[in-house]
Design a protein around this motif. Structure first.
Motif, PDB file in Angstrom:
ATOM      1  N   LEU A 197      -2.939 106.082  71.238  1.00 38.45           N
ATOM      2  CA  LEU A 197      -2.930 104.625  71.341  1.00 38.45           C
ATOM      3  C   LEU A 197      -4.258 104.114  71.867  1.00 38.45           C
ATOM      4  CD1 LEU A 197      -0.061 104.219  70.566  1.00 38.45           C
ATOM      5  CD2 LEU A 197       0.114 105.758  72.513  1.00 38.45           C
ATOM      6  N   SER A 198      -4.680 102.992  71.304  1.00 39.02           N
ATOM      7  CA  SER A 198      -5.877 102.337  71.838  1.00 39.02           C
ATOM      8  C   SER A 198      -5.812 100.844  71.535  1.00 39.02           C
ATOM      9  CB  SER A 198      -7.129 102.951  71.215  1.00 39.02           C
ATOM     10  OG  SER A 198      -7.047 102.881  69.807  1.00 39.02           O
ATOM     11  N   LEU A 199      -6.505 100.054  72.327  1.00 41.79           N
ATOM     12  CA  LEU A 199      -6.547  98.618  72.090  1.00 41.79           C
ATOM     13  C   LEU A 199      -7.464  98.322  70.910  1.00 41.79           C
ATOM     14  CD1 LEU A 199      -6.942  96.683  75.482  1.00 41.79           C
ATOM     15  CD2 LEU A 199      -4.914  96.933  74.063  1.00 41.79           C
ATOM     16  N   THR A 200      -7.102  97.328  70.109  1.00 41.03           N
ATOM     17  CA  THR A 200      -8.019  96.836  69.084  1.00 41.03           C
ATOM     18  C   THR A 200      -8.931  95.810  69.745  1.00 41.03           C
ATOM     19  OG1 THR A 200      -6.531  95.031  68.534  1.00 41.03           O
ATOM     20  CG2 THR A 200      -6.247  97.090  67.314  1.00 41.03           C
ATOM     21  N   ALA A 201      -9.943  95.371  69.031  1.00 40.01           N
ATOM     22  CA  ALA A 201     -10.842  94.339  69.564  1.00 40.01           C
ATOM     23  C   ALA A 201     -10.019  93.097  69.898  1.00 40.01           C
ATOM     24  CB  ALA A 201     -11.919  94.009  68.542  1.00 40.01           C
ATOM     25  N   SER A 202      -9.113  92.781  68.998  1.00 41.06           N
ATOM     26  CA  SER A 202      -8.244  91.624  69.202  1.00 41.06           C
ATOM     27  C   SER A 202      -7.380  91.777  70.456  1.00 41.06           C
ATOM     28  CB  SER A 202      -7.365  91.457  67.960  1.00 41.06           C
ATOM     29  OG  SER A 202      -6.222  90.701  68.245  1.00 41.06           O
ATOM     30  N   GLY A 203      -6.913  92.987  70.695  1.00 45.41           N
ATOM     31  CA  GLY A 203      -6.107  93.265  71.874  1.00 45.41           C
ATOM     32  C   GLY A 203      -6.908  93.103  73.163  1.00 45.41           C
ATOM     33  N   ARG A 204      -8.147  93.605  73.156  1.00 43.94           N
ATOM     34  CA  ARG A 204      -9.003  93.461  74.340  1.00 43.94           C
ATOM     35  C   ARG A 204      -9.235  91.982  74.632  1.00 43.94           C
ATOM     36  NH1 ARG A 204     -11.017  98.236  75.871  1.00 43.94           N
ATOM     37  NH2 ARG A 204     -12.301  97.333  77.509  1.00 43.94           N
ATOM     38  N   ARG A 251       5.834  96.537  69.017  1.00 48.05           N
ATOM     39  CA  ARG A 251       5.581  95.099  69.162  1.00 48.05           C
ATOM     40  C   ARG A 251       4.078  94.832  69.292  1.00 48.05           C
ATOM     41  NH1 ARG A 251       6.335  90.326  69.425  1.00 48.05           N
ATOM     42  NH2 ARG A 251       7.560  89.025  70.853  1.00 48.05           N
ATOM     43  N   LEU A 252       3.408  95.646  70.076  1.00 47.51           N
ATOM     44  CA  LEU A 252       1.962  95.475  70.273  1.00 47.51           C
ATOM     45  C   LEU A 252       1.193  95.776  68.983  1.00 47.51           C
ATOM     46  CD1 LEU A 252       1.601  97.079  73.823  1.00 47.51           C
ATOM     47  CD2 LEU A 252       1.122  94.691  73.232  1.00 47.51           C
ATOM     48  N   GLU A 253       1.703  96.736  68.233  1.00 50.05           N
ATOM     49  CA  GLU A 253       1.045  97.067  66.971  1.00 50.05           C
ATOM     50  C   GLU A 253       1.210  95.918  65.968  1.00 50.05           C
ATOM     51  OE1 GLU A 253       2.602 100.441  64.891  1.00 50.05           O
ATOM     52  OE2 GLU A 253       0.713 100.819  63.835  1.00 50.05           O
ATOM     53  N   GLU A 254       2.440  95.389  65.896  1.00 52.47           N
ATOM     54  CA  GLU A 254       2.708  94.233  65.018  1.00 52.47           C
ATOM     55  C   GLU A 254       1.791  93.065  65.342  1.00 52.47           C
ATOM     56  OE1 GLU A 254       6.827  92.954  65.187  1.00 52.47           O
ATOM     57  OE2 GLU A 254       7.442  95.049  64.922  1.00 52.47           O
ATOM     58  N   ALA A 255       1.556  92.880  66.639  1.00 50.96           N
ATOM     59  CA  ALA A 255       0.709  91.773  67.080  1.00 50.96           C
ATOM     60  C   ALA A 255      -0.769  92.051  66.797  1.00 50.96           C
ATOM     61  CB  ALA A 255       0.919  91.516  68.563  1.00 50.96           C
ATOM     62  N   TYR A 265      -2.542  94.204  68.443  1.00 49.91           N
ATOM     63  CA  TYR A 265      -3.234  94.425  69.713  1.00 49.91           C
ATOM     64  C   TYR A 265      -3.570  95.888  69.985  1.00 49.91           C
ATOM     65  CZ  TYR A 265      -2.210  89.598  71.071  1.00 49.91           C
ATOM     66  OH  TYR A 265      -2.146  88.233  71.137  1.00 49.91           O
ATOM     67  N   ILE A 266      -2.824  96.794  69.365  1.00 48.57           N
ATOM     68  CA  ILE A 266      -3.145  98.211  69.559  1.00 48.57           C
ATOM     69  C   ILE A 266      -3.208  98.934  68.218  1.00 48.57           C
ATOM     70  CG2 ILE A 266      -2.037  98.328  71.841  1.00 48.57           C
ATOM     71  CD1 ILE A 266       0.246  99.902  70.489  1.00 48.57           C
ATOM     72  N   GLU A 267      -3.912 100.062  68.240  1.00 45.26           N
ATOM     73  CA  GLU A 267      -3.943 100.916  67.060  1.00 45.26           C
ATOM     74  C   GLU A 267      -3.144 102.162  67.393  1.00 45.26           C
ATOM     75  OE1 GLU A 267      -7.140 103.023  63.998  1.00 45.26           O
ATOM     76  OE2 GLU A 267      -7.701 102.574  66.065  1.00 45.26           O
ATOM     77  N   VAL A 268      -2.287 102.564  66.463  1.00 46.18           N
ATOM     78  CA  VAL A 268      -1.435 103.730  66.678  1.00 46.18           C
ATOM     79  C   VAL A 268      -1.834 104.802  65.672  1.00 46.18           C
ATOM     80  CG1 VAL A 268       0.929 104.595  66.688  1.00 46.18           C
ATOM     81  CG2 VAL A 268       0.461 102.233  67.411  1.00 46.18           C
ATOM     82  N   VAL A 269      -2.307 105.933  66.188  1.00 45.96           N
ATOM     83  CA  VAL A 269      -2.719 107.018  65.296  1.00 45.96           C
ATOM     84  C   VAL A 269      -1.836 108.233  65.542  1.00 45.96           C
ATOM     85  CG1 VAL A 269      -4.586 108.585  64.685  1.00 45.96           C
ATOM     86  CG2 VAL A 269      -5.105 106.215  65.268  1.00 45.96           C
TER      87      VAL A 269
END
Lengths: 99, 99
Positions: free
Chosen positions: A77-84, A55-59, A61-65
């Motif tokens: 997992l890490s937050l994207t700029a948008s997520g921060r 859900r967070l990835e779809e939004a 907000y996070i990057e999944v590697v």
DNA sequence: AAAACTAGTTTGCAATACCAACTTGTTTCT
DNA sequence: AGAAACAAGTTGGTATTGCAAACTAGTTTT
């Protein structure tokens, strides 16, 4: 029209959900971690954690590697700029509304 | 084990839901009001408002008094002592977790 | 080679949430 | 008097959440 009240209704639902709030707050503090770390830290089961991460990835907000630690798969997992930014906004609104 | 993180998971779900958060915060501030006032203030539709009020009543957080203004039905809402306490606790935990 | 383990993902299910439409009784408009 | 509107719900229908159990794919142990 009570604006203070309406503020609660403007809260970002993706972040507001406690399960995701834990994830986002953690990532905000530590920048990056893996799936297992999150599972231990949040005490969620794998299924629930996995769906919140999706859900967070779809939004956005996070990057999944998906990578490997040696030959064992590992999901980073890490937050994207948008997520921060979204988390900062969320916190700001909530603090204001709780005054 | 990150206790700060877990705090988000200990939040009272009955209060955490934005719809009910609006209701409880309002009642905390103004002591008593009627259904219509809540509807205007929160901008929720009747069905949603009604079900949130039922949930809060079940939880013992609000008192619901069905009365009449002349012959027009009027529903009066107010926080119970338990509801006030629950909101205070909720606010305290959230503030702590958002630090 | 078979069994067990790691790291996740997918699926099925009960509880919630929100909206729209329907209901009941009262009042106001024409 | 009849129609429209109002107050306060109730009743579907759809989406989301959370958990548990099953499943996948590759790895290590026996």
């Amino acid at each position: 029209m009570n604006r203070q009240t309406q503020t609660f209704n403007e809260l970002d639902r993706v972040i507001h959900e406690p399960g995701r709030l834990m994830i986002v707050a953690l990532l905000f503090a530590i920048d990056q971690c893996d799936f297992l770390y999150l599972q231990h830290e949040t005490e969620m089961n794998k299924g629930t954690l996995s769906s919140h991460l999706s859900r967070l990835e779809e939004a956005g907000y996070i990057e999944v590697v998906k990578t490997y630690r040696g030959k064992v798969p590992q999901t980073l997992l890490s937050l994207t700029a948008s997520g921060r930014e979204a988390f900062k906004q969320y916190r700001k609104k909530l603090k204001k509304a709780l005054k």
